[in-house]
Scaffold this motif. Sequence first.
Motif, PDB file in Angstrom:
ATOM      1  N   LEU A  84      68.538  40.104  39.820  1.00  0.00           N
ATOM      2  CA  LEU A  84      69.586  39.549  38.969  1.00  0.00           C
ATOM      3  C   LEU A  84      69.071  39.427  37.545  1.00  0.00           C
ATOM      4  O   LEU A  84      67.963  38.955  37.319  1.00  0.00           O
ATOM      5  N   GLY A  85      69.875  39.879  36.587  1.00  0.00           N
ATOM      6  CA  GLY A  85      69.494  39.778  35.186  1.00  0.00           C
ATOM      7  C   GLY A  85      68.470  40.793  34.734  1.00  0.00           C
ATOM      8  O   GLY A  85      67.937  40.691  33.635  1.00  0.00           O
ATOM      9  N   ALA A  86      68.196  41.798  35.557  1.00  0.00           N
ATOM     10  CA  ALA A  86      67.196  42.796  35.189  1.00  0.00           C
ATOM     11  C   ALA A  86      67.671  43.693  34.050  1.00  0.00           C
ATOM     12  O   ALA A  86      66.869  44.183  33.271  1.00  0.00           O
ATOM     13  N   GLY A  87      68.976  43.931  33.979  1.00  0.00           N
ATOM     14  CA  GLY A  87      69.514  44.791  32.929  1.00  0.00           C
ATOM     15  C   GLY A  87      70.220  46.030  33.451  1.00  0.00           C
ATOM     16  O   GLY A  87      70.435  46.984  32.709  1.00  0.00           O
ATOM     17  N   LYS A  88      70.607  46.019  34.727  1.00  0.00           N
ATOM     18  CA  LYS A  88      71.253  47.182  35.328  1.00  0.00           C
ATOM     19  C   LYS A  88      72.572  47.514  34.621  1.00  0.00           C
ATOM     20  O   LYS A  88      72.785  48.656  34.210  1.00  0.00           O
ATOM     21  N   THR A  89      73.447  46.531  34.475  1.00  0.00           N
ATOM     22  CA  THR A  89      74.732  46.775  33.824  1.00  0.00           C
ATOM     23  C   THR A  89      74.538  47.140  32.357  1.00  0.00           C
ATOM     24  O   THR A  89      75.241  48.007  31.831  1.00  0.00           O
ATOM     25  N   THR A  90      73.580  46.539  31.704  1.00  0.00           N
ATOM     26  CA  THR A  90      73.291  46.862  30.306  1.00  0.00           C
ATOM     27  C   THR A  90      72.868  48.327  30.186  1.00  0.00           C
ATOM     28  O   THR A  90      73.312  49.035  29.273  1.00  0.00           O
ATOM     29  N   LEU A  91      72.050  48.801  31.115  1.00  0.00           N
ATOM     30  CA  LEU A  91      71.662  50.209  31.126  1.00  0.00           C
ATOM     31  C   LEU A  91      72.891  51.098  31.316  1.00  0.00           C
ATOM     32  O   LEU A  91      73.043  52.113  30.632  1.00  0.00           O
ATOM     33  N   VAL A  92      73.789  50.715  32.215  1.00  0.00           N
ATOM     34  CA  VAL A  92      74.999  51.512  32.467  1.00  0.00           C
ATOM     35  C   VAL A  92      75.903  51.514  31.238  1.00  0.00           C
ATOM     36  O   VAL A  92      76.564  52.520  30.952  1.00  0.00           O
TER      37      VAL A  92
END
Length: 165
Positions: free
Chosen positions: A34-42
Motif C-alpha cells: 500500500l502506498g508504494a506508487g503503483k497507481t502513480t506509475l500507471v
Amino acid sequence: MKYRVPNGEAMRALGQALAAVFTEGDLVILSGGLGAGKTTLVQGIGAGLEVRGQVASPTFIISRVHEPTAAGPALVHVDAYRLGSLQELDHLDLDASADEAVTVVEWGEGKAEALAEGHALITIERPRGELVEGEDPAAGDRTVTISTTGGAWADRAWPAEGWTA
C-alpha cells in the motif's frame, strides 16, 4: 532493470518513459505494498500512451479502459486487490481488449500471469515497507525493479538502468 525513484513526480516520469517501451497486447503486472506508487506509475504510463480520462485507482470498479487520443494503444487499468483468484479476474473478460491495449494489473502477481504468454513484472519497494498512516504517500525513495517473461519482451529498449527523473 532497476530504478531509484525519489518521489511521486519521478514515479510518473518513469511511467511515461516506460510507456514508450509498451506495445499493443502487453501485460504489465504491478507488485508493491500500500502506498508504494503503483497507481502513480500507471498515471505516468497513461500520460505516455496519451490516453483519455484521468487515470485513478480502479479499486472499487476493478477495471477501467482508457482509450487513446492518438494512434497508440488503449490502456486497460485493473486493480486485482479485491479479487481472490485468476477465475475472478477471468470473469472481467480482459482478453477481449488485451490484443489492442496495454493491460496493467495492480496487485496482479499470482493472478494475472495467465492473461498473456509473457509479461513484465514491475515491483515497487519502499525501503521502510508500506505507507504509514499520516505519511505523505508521494514522499520517500522507492526501488522499481522490472523483470520479464516471454520472448516478446526480449528486445525492448528500456530506459537505462539507474534512470532518474
